[in-house]
Design a protein around this motif. Sequence first.
Motif, PDB file in Angstrom:
ATOM      1  N   ARG A 205      51.587 -28.751 -20.638  1.00 55.04           N
ATOM      2  CA  ARG A 205      51.342 -28.855 -22.083  1.00 55.04           C
ATOM      3  C   ARG A 205      49.949 -28.348 -22.459  1.00 55.04           C
ATOM      4  NH1 ARG A 205      53.845 -34.790 -23.760  1.00 55.04           N
ATOM      5  NH2 ARG A 205      55.743 -34.659 -22.493  1.00 55.04           N
ATOM      6  N   VAL A 206      49.019 -28.418 -21.503  1.00 49.13           N
ATOM      7  CA  VAL A 206      47.668 -27.911 -21.765  1.00 49.13           C
ATOM      8  C   VAL A 206      47.715 -26.409 -22.002  1.00 49.13           C
ATOM      9  CG1 VAL A 206      45.348 -27.615 -20.815  1.00 49.13           C
ATOM     10  CG2 VAL A 206      46.580 -29.779 -20.470  1.00 49.13           C
ATOM     11  N   ASP A 207      48.391 -25.683 -21.125  1.00 53.06           N
ATOM     12  CA  ASP A 207      48.506 -24.230 -21.322  1.00 53.06           C
ATOM     13  C   ASP A 207      49.256 -23.899 -22.605  1.00 53.06           C
ATOM     14  OD1 ASP A 207      47.035 -23.118 -19.269  1.00 53.06           O
ATOM     15  OD2 ASP A 207      48.736 -22.983 -17.886  1.00 53.06           O
ATOM     16  N   SER A 208      50.301 -24.632 -22.909  1.00 54.28           N
ATOM     17  CA  SER A 208      51.081 -24.329 -24.114  1.00 54.28           C
ATOM     18  C   SER A 208      50.197 -24.365 -25.361  1.00 54.28           C
ATOM     19  CB  SER A 208      52.236 -25.330 -24.265  1.00 54.28           C
ATOM     20  OG  SER A 208      53.158 -25.200 -23.208  1.00 54.28           O
ATOM     21  N   GLU A 209      49.342 -25.369 -25.464  1.00 56.59           N
ATOM     22  CA  GLU A 209      48.480 -25.508 -26.644  1.00 56.59           C
ATOM     23  C   GLU A 209      47.293 -24.547 -26.594  1.00 56.59           C
ATOM     24  OE1 GLU A 209      47.120 -26.535 -30.266  1.00 56.59           O
ATOM     25  OE2 GLU A 209      49.061 -27.110 -29.391  1.00 56.59           O
ATOM     26  N   VAL A 210      46.654 -24.457 -25.436  1.00 57.52           N
ATOM     27  CA  VAL A 210      45.476 -23.594 -25.323  1.00 57.52           C
ATOM     28  C   VAL A 210      45.863 -22.127 -25.484  1.00 57.52           C
ATOM     29  CG1 VAL A 210      43.651 -22.788 -23.763  1.00 57.52           C
ATOM     30  CG2 VAL A 210      44.144 -25.240 -23.957  1.00 57.52           C
ATOM     31  N   ASP A 211      46.962 -21.712 -24.863  1.00 59.51           N
ATOM     32  CA  ASP A 211      47.396 -20.312 -24.978  1.00 59.51           C
ATOM     33  C   ASP A 211      47.638 -19.933 -26.430  1.00 59.51           C
ATOM     34  OD1 ASP A 211      47.250 -20.083 -22.260  1.00 59.51           O
ATOM     35  OD2 ASP A 211      49.398 -19.775 -21.930  1.00 59.51           O
ATOM     36  N   LYS A 212      48.249 -20.835 -27.180  1.00 61.42           N
ATOM     37  CA  LYS A 212      48.521 -20.575 -28.593  1.00 61.42           C
ATOM     38  C   LYS A 212      47.221 -20.312 -29.342  1.00 61.42           C
ATOM     39  CE  LYS A 212      49.931 -24.148 -30.873  1.00 61.42           C
ATOM     40  NZ  LYS A 212      50.804 -25.259 -31.335  1.00 61.42           N
ATOM     41  N   ARG A 213      46.188 -21.064 -29.026  1.00 57.02           N
ATOM     42  CA  ARG A 213      44.888 -20.891 -29.691  1.00 57.02           C
ATOM     43  C   ARG A 213      44.178 -19.628 -29.215  1.00 57.02           C
ATOM     44  NH1 ARG A 213      42.557 -26.487 -31.445  1.00 57.02           N
ATOM     45  NH2 ARG A 213      44.480 -27.654 -31.743  1.00 57.02           N
ATOM     46  N   LEU A 225      42.261 -15.350 -20.635  1.00 56.25           N
ATOM     47  CA  LEU A 225      42.225 -16.735 -20.154  1.00 56.25           C
ATOM     48  C   LEU A 225      43.568 -17.447 -20.281  1.00 56.25           C
ATOM     49  CD1 LEU A 225      38.779 -17.668 -21.701  1.00 56.25           C
ATOM     50  CD2 LEU A 225      39.299 -17.620 -19.249  1.00 56.25           C
ATOM     51  N   ARG A 226      44.568 -16.772 -20.817  1.00 57.89           N
ATOM     52  CA  ARG A 226      45.877 -17.415 -20.970  1.00 57.89           C
ATOM     53  C   ARG A 226      46.451 -17.806 -19.608  1.00 57.89           C
ATOM     54  NH1 ARG A 226      48.940 -12.981 -24.525  1.00 57.89           N
ATOM     55  NH2 ARG A 226      47.758 -11.699 -23.044  1.00 57.89           N
ATOM     56  N   GLY A 227      47.048 -18.989 -19.572  1.00 53.32           N
ATOM     57  CA  GLY A 227      47.690 -19.455 -18.346  1.00 53.32           C
ATOM     58  C   GLY A 227      46.733 -19.986 -17.295  1.00 53.32           C
ATOM     59  N   LYS A 228      45.464 -20.175 -17.661  1.00 53.82           N
ATOM     60  CA  LYS A 228      44.472 -20.620 -16.683  1.00 53.82           C
ATOM     61  C   LYS A 228      43.926 -22.014 -16.943  1.00 53.82           C
ATOM     62  CE  LYS A 228      42.954 -15.928 -15.509  1.00 53.82           C
ATOM     63  NZ  LYS A 228      41.789 -14.998 -15.419  1.00 53.82           N
ATOM     64  N   ALA A 229      44.031 -22.494 -18.183  1.00 50.72           N
ATOM     65  CA  ALA A 229      43.378 -23.750 -18.552  1.00 50.72           C
ATOM     66  C   ALA A 229      43.995 -24.961 -17.871  1.00 50.72           C
ATOM     67  CB  ALA A 229      43.410 -23.935 -20.067  1.00 50.72           C
ATOM     68  N   ALA A 325      34.642 -21.207 -20.226  1.00 50.94           N
ATOM     69  CA  ALA A 325      34.963 -19.901 -20.813  1.00 50.94           C
ATOM     70  C   ALA A 325      35.968 -20.048 -21.950  1.00 50.94           C
ATOM     71  CB  ALA A 325      35.508 -18.966 -19.741  1.00 50.94           C
ATOM     72  N   VAL A 326      36.907 -20.972 -21.791  1.00 52.87           N
ATOM     73  CA  VAL A 326      37.883 -21.230 -22.854  1.00 52.87           C
ATOM     74  C   VAL A 326      37.169 -21.725 -24.112  1.00 52.87           C
ATOM     75  CG1 VAL A 326      39.781 -22.766 -23.546  1.00 52.87           C
ATOM     76  CG2 VAL A 326      39.831 -21.647 -21.302  1.00 52.87           C
ATOM     77  N   VAL A 327      36.229 -22.614 -23.931  1.00 48.36           N
ATOM     78  CA  VAL A 327      35.443 -23.126 -25.067  1.00 48.36           C
ATOM     79  C   VAL A 327      34.595 -22.011 -25.673  1.00 48.36           C
ATOM     80  CG1 VAL A 327      33.611 -24.730 -25.754  1.00 48.36           C
ATOM     81  CG2 VAL A 327      35.435 -25.491 -24.212  1.00 48.36           C
ATOM     82  N   ALA A 328      33.969 -21.210 -24.810  1.00 46.11           N
ATOM     83  CA  ALA A 328      33.127 -20.109 -25.293  1.00 46.11           C
ATOM     84  C   ALA A 328      33.948 -19.093 -26.089  1.00 46.11           C
ATOM     85  CB  ALA A 328      32.438 -19.424 -24.114  1.00 46.11           C
ATOM     86  N   VAL A 336      41.904 -30.194 -28.738  1.00 51.04           N
ATOM     87  CA  VAL A 336      43.130 -29.977 -27.952  1.00 51.04           C
ATOM     88  C   VAL A 336      43.522 -31.251 -27.211  1.00 51.04           C
ATOM     89  CG1 VAL A 336      44.107 -28.753 -25.966  1.00 51.04           C
ATOM     90  CG2 VAL A 336      42.836 -27.487 -27.701  1.00 51.04           C
ATOM     91  N   MET A 337      42.555 -31.889 -26.572  1.00 48.27           N
ATOM     92  CA  MET A 337      42.854 -33.088 -25.793  1.00 48.27           C
ATOM     93  C   MET A 337      43.377 -34.215 -26.683  1.00 48.27           C
ATOM     94  SD  MET A 337      42.238 -32.388 -22.565  1.00 48.27           S
ATOM     95  CE  MET A 337      43.021 -30.812 -22.989  1.00 48.27           C
ATOM     96  N   THR A 338      42.749 -34.403 -27.841  1.00 54.80           N
ATOM     97  CA  THR A 338      43.199 -35.447 -28.764  1.00 54.80           C
ATOM     98  C   THR A 338      44.598 -35.141 -29.281  1.00 54.80           C
ATOM     99  OG1 THR A 338      40.928 -35.920 -29.447  1.00 54.80           O
ATOM    100  CG2 THR A 338      42.685 -36.629 -30.933  1.00 54.80           C
TER     101      THR A 338
END
Length: 368
Positions: A205-213, A225-229, A325-328, A336-338
């Motif tokens: 679920r982390v990748d699903s949300e982060v990748d979208k962003r 960075l997709r698929g790495k978080a 790097a994702v944050v940068a 995302v975590m919340t």
Amino acid sequence: MSDRLKALADAGVSIWLDDLSRERIETGNLADLVKEKSVVGVTTNPTIFQGAISNGERYDAQVRELVAAGKSVDEVIFALTTEDVRNACDILEPVAAATKYDGRVSIEVEPGLANDFEGTIASARALWAEVDRANALIKIPATVEGLPAITAAIAEGISVNVTLIFSLERYQAVMDAYLTGLEQAREAGLDLSTINSVASFFVSRVDSEVDKRLEKIGTDEALALRGKAAVANARVAYGAFEETFSTDRWQQLASAGANPQRALWASTGVKNPDYSDTMYVIDLVVPDTVNTMPEKTMMAVADHGEVKGDQVSGTSAEAQGVLDAVVAAGVDWAEVMTLLEDEGVSKFKDSWTDLVASVQAQMEKAAQ
């Protein structure tokens, strides 16, 4: 026995099946998976039970009996699910007897109680007493309100699967809640060796949300960075596990017989078809952890998963670099975590609503 799954087990990963049904129990399917697919544990949730009960006639006789006895829908759900978990515990008992930490079957407190401390601990006590098996685990969500319930359950000798962990900060609070519970149990004179726990750290679920962003940001740096978080987040969490369970505080508990709270990788089914369907298993291989998989993921590993040994130990700093790097790149990590925790609780509540509706329909049918 699948050579690839055996290789995964030999690498120190405990393979747990993220599914359960009365059909699996009564047909011998679960026993076969234990024998042939290296399965050494089971996890459940309301979605799994909703699918099992709505699609299976094997519950009909018990539903009729419970309806005739005047039981409410909540009482019927409690009876159906605890019976399945109890029977699964019996199937896994030889594994529990032969190993120190495996042979466990998890059952979740009602999701509507995720933000209710008193309700959660009451539900945990009731489930623990009804299943009445030492190799059961009671799933408690890692919400703010869930943390003291985790401590209270452990302090009473109830073994716990802490679920819905996404952030490093919350994971550290979960480990602290576990150690505090063990300390209270020790003060109460309980045998710490009988208390078990896993911490379920959610992955895909982390990748699903982060990748979208990242895709919305659209820069080359973001897209790379997709698929790495998700894997990086889990690897950082494992570094925190190593740190916590090497402290003097832990060593004192271990000397009193306490068991470590193993990291469990959950939500390991891959949702993006562009990614390897085994990545959340193969990329998170590390000894003395658990990976709970939907059967589809487990069979993918059995078919073509290439176990390459420990992929996690010593990677925490590098993994933190990925998260930095994702944050940068522009992703608000705290947001995302919340969001993931809030969505996770909401999804479990929705699944419970579906479960209630399915059982209510079965009860109405039985009453005709």
